[in-house]
Write an enzyme that holds these catalytic residues in place. Structure first.
Site, short mmCIF file in Angstrom:
data_model
loop_
_atom_site.label_atom_id
_atom_site.label_comp_id
_atom_site.label_asym_id
_atom_site.label_seq_id
_atom_site.Cartn_x
_atom_site.Cartn_y
_atom_site.Cartn_z
CG ASP A 319 -1.75 -1.17 1.47
OD1 ASP A 319 -1.32 -2.27 1.09
OD2 ASP A 319 -2.85 -1.04 2.03
CD GLU A 460 -4.81 -9.84 -0.39
OE1 GLU A 460 -5.86 -9.64 0.27
OE2 GLU A 460 -3.69 -9.45 -0.03
CE LYS A 573 -9.43 -8.43 -0.30
NZ LYS A 573 -8.44 -8.87 0.67
CD GLN A 574 -6.75 -6.29 -3.77
OE1 GLN A 574 -7.03 -7.09 -2.89
NE2 GLN A 574 -5.86 -5.33 -3.60
#
Ligand code: IFM
Length: 723
Positions: A319, A460, A573-574
């Site tokens: 991040d 993930e 997920k993303q």
């Protein structure tokens, strides 16, 4: 557009308000709770970079005792909104200067008593916190006021601190302790100056005074607190600090803090014309990045939940490099370089991890704590149905972390031109990361491709896949950066180059990297221009997110892992491929970007706060700023609304989301303003949402501060004085 506030008291908002009204300075995080609250309300004075492991629980960052604890008692009744309903309550955060304020009135028997407070954690002096506290009554009454250091600490995996040594003298109360595992010394000390001289009774760490309040006349005190750790002689340091600070007075310290904030805002603010709510949300995002700046150390980086507590063990993830660093590269090079140095300083941990798994080079921690040791466990999720720990592979397989760090070092070098970052460890990190991938992947002899099997990409929910598109592309970039750095060093620093190659025994690897760079497998778009996220992804069940939700047996179920509802489907997920499209925007044309955006957006749960901004950024690249807008707002408001999950089972997983804040900033600058930064120029191709008439902001480029203004379709750029 600088005030975040709440005009009522609602006990259901206490936890979220702890995050929403957080104040801090990168060294200390102080949650936005009320002075009379305690550990049940998740009061926390978080110390990033101080870690402790208690018994066999997860190692996490440490919370210090609370030096602002204060409560008022009248007629044996405590003025606490959880005990006595207030007649009104207002709390606010002034993000222009990091000041939290509250005003709460209670009707107790026949008196209306109002509590007012204001506090800040100084940006000017990282050890200092200060508060002004006031009590007013509408009739003459006598109250008891208790104020001091609350030692009852909220921990997720604690306790972490040894018994406190309390030192009371007439000027201050000091609580001294050390962590259980590594005996890291910690001190919290406070001095309180009352508006009247009254006899004080000390009960350990709390002082008690009786105050005769005169109708409508305020009784107040100022509190000055010192927090420090990791140093020797802390008790004396605390007393000396407070003896020098107190005479300066609250107003002086308040103004010093305010001036420091003004300086930081001067370079960091992004002004939006025509959209007040977006303005506030973006500033709020920038506020969170400002309270996380690490200007004072290169030993600590920014945890994924910032300084809002111990969630995610206070650990540092990708991040920081991929979502927050861009802000600091534009506005605060001291912090940017310190974040990079943290990774350089933790290279040894990455080498140890690589060895542990049987690889060479540097495999950075997925959840990095002190010395770069990986806090990520093999069982990082607990199954809500069986309550059993689930085997997860974040730690073992999310190998893109080393590439993310390489990418960040190189970006920082390009932006700062600071060769010392490279020759003081940066080059070694880059070469060791490249070496790690050489030993992780292999060359398929039948088609001469360098492949990366058994990895987990940003998504993930799909663990242990082969050739994740994002990972392969990032690894290619790592090889490229390693080659560029080697050739730069050879040309300009031949002695250093020779020594480095020798000390790392790198000559053979150099040749292999050249080969792997040329032969690494990168997925080509299919006939619909969509890039397969990993080998076999298209063969997975193609099901909608809504249908998947219906398959859940429990609302808090984990969607990934061996048997997760998403694991065997195309629901992700993303942002994964879409993140790659943003980072390597020049590699893919608009047709490909659009096809992938559409394909993956419908299949993305956005279960990570890192997701929305990547969709926003790519929508901007696709000239669709109005599609980007809701994703931008989602990123920018995440901690204003606090819609994110707060608990998973018994575990608190809330906190602030600085990567999302960083993503909102990136969307504003690189998406809507359409900035591309090159060594010798900045290109601005604005793509503003329809209700925005303009934007103004500054960025550091080539040692200069440049102001960029976009106004009614025109772009103006000017160089500001560097002072
Ligand atoms: O780094 C992220 C990851 O990509 C998704 N899960 C949460 C982590 C911390 O924010």
């Amino acid at each position: 557009m600088w005030i975040i506030d709440e005009t009522d008291f609602n006990k259901d908002n206490i936890i979220n308000n702890g995050n929403k009204f957080l104040i801090g300075n990168g060294f200390i995080g102080y949650r936005g709770t009320l002075e009379e609250f305690g550990k049940k309300e998740l009061v926390a004075v978080n110390l990033p970079g101080v870690y402790d492991k208690y018994q066999d629980k997860w190692k996490e960052s440490v919370n210090a005792p609370n030096p602002f604890f204060t409560q008022v008692i009248y007629n044996d009744k405590i003025l606490n909104p959880l005990i006595n309903k207030p007649v009104n309550h207002y709390q606010s955060l002034d993000i222009s200067c990091g000041v939290f304020s509250r005003i709460t009135a209670f009707k107790i028997d026949d008196a209306t008593i109002t509590l007012k407070s204001e506090r800040f954690v100084s940006l000017k002096n990282i050890h200092l916190l200060s508060m002004k506290y006031e009590v007013i009554s509408d009739m003459d009454i006598t109250i008891t006021l208790e104020t001091g250091i609350d030692l009852n600490i909220w921990d997720i995996n604690g306790p972490h601190l040894k018994e406190f040594q309390i030192i009371n003298n007439k000027d201050c109360i000091t609580a001294y302790t050390s962590t259980l595992e590594k005996q890291i010394p910690i001190v919290v000390s406070e001095a309180t100056v009352f508006s009247e001289d009254l006899p004080e009774n000390f009960i350990g760490n709390i002082r008690k005074i009786n105050v005769r309040l005169k109708k409508d006349q305020s009784f107040y005190f100022y509190k000055y607190a010192y927090i420090n750790h990791h140093e020797e002689d802390l008790i004396n340091k605390a007393e000396k600090f407070l003896s020098e600070i107190v005479p300066l007075g609250y107003d002086h310290l308040f103004n010093e803090n305010k001036n420091e904030w003004q300086k930081r805002w001067d370079i960091s603010d992004v002004i939006i014309k025509g959209d007040d709510y977006a303005q506030l949300a973006l500033r709020y995002s920038i506020y969170h990045l400002l309270i996380l700046s690490q200007r004072h150390t290169d030993k600590v980086s920014i945890p994924a939940r910032g300084i809002s507590g111990q969630t995610y063990k206070g650990a540092v993830f990708w991040d920081t490099e991929m979502f927050m660093l861009p802000f600091y590269l534009n506005t605060d090079l001291i912090t940017a370089k310190n974040l990079i140095k943290y990774r350089i300083n933790t290279l040894e941990g990455a080498r140890i991890k690589a060895k542990e798994y049987g690889y060479r080079g540097a495999f950075y921690a997925w959840e990095s704590q002190e010395n770069g040791m990986d806090a990520c466990t093999h069982f990082n999720v607990t199954d809500v149905l069986t309550h059993r720990p689930m085997r997860t592979y974040f730690r073992d397989k999310q190998i893109h972390i080393s590439a993310d760090i390489t990418y960040a070092i190189y970006q920082t070098y390009l932006r700062t031109k600071d060769i010392s970052l490279i020759i003081n460890g940066g080059a070694e990190v880059i070469l060791e990361c490249a070496r790690f991938y050489l030993s992780y992947g292999y060359l398929k002899l039948d088609n001469n491709r360098f492949v990366l099997p058994d990895v987990t990409g940003p998504d993930e929910y799909h663990e242990r896949v082969n050739n994740n598109a994002f990972t392969n592309r990032m690894v290619k970039e790592t090889f490229k950066i390693a080659l560029l750095i080697l050739s730069l060093l050879k040309d300009k620093y031949p002695d250093y180059y020779e020594n480095l190659l020798k000390s790392l025994n790198y000559a053979e690897d150099y040749e292999k990297i050249k080969y792997a760079y040329e032969h690494i497998y990168l997925q080509e778009p299919n006939e619909d221009k969509v890039i397969e996220q990993f080998d076999g992804y298209f063969r997975l069940e193609d099901v909608s997110i809504d249908i998947l939700k219906k398959r859940l047996l429990h609302p808090n179920e984990y969607w990934g892992g061996e048997n997760g509802v998403a694991s065997h489907t195309q629901v992700i997920k993303q942002a994964d491929v879409v993140t790659m499209l943003y980072l390597f925007k020049d590699d893919y044309n608009e047709e490909i970007r659009k096809a992938n955006w559409h394909y993956y957006e419908q299949r993305t749960e956005h279960g990570s706060s890192l997701s929305a901004c990547m969709y926003a950024l790519v929508a901007c690249l696709n000239n669709n700023p109005d599609w980007a807008y809701p994703f931008f707002m989602k990123s920018a408001t995440i901690d204003m609304h606090g819609g994110s999950k707060q608990y998973a089972g018994d575990i608190y997983i809330g906190g602030t989301h600085p990567a999302s804040s960083g993503g909102a900033y990136m969307t504003a600058i690189y998406g809507f303003a359409g900035i591309s930064i090159y060594e010798d120029k900045i290109i601005v191709k604005p793509n503003l949402p329809k209700n925005w008439q303009g934007m103004t902001f500054k960025i550091i480029h080539d040692d200069h501060i440049m102001q960029i203004e976009i106004n009614d379709g025109n772009v103006y750029m000017r160089r500001c004085n560097n002072d």
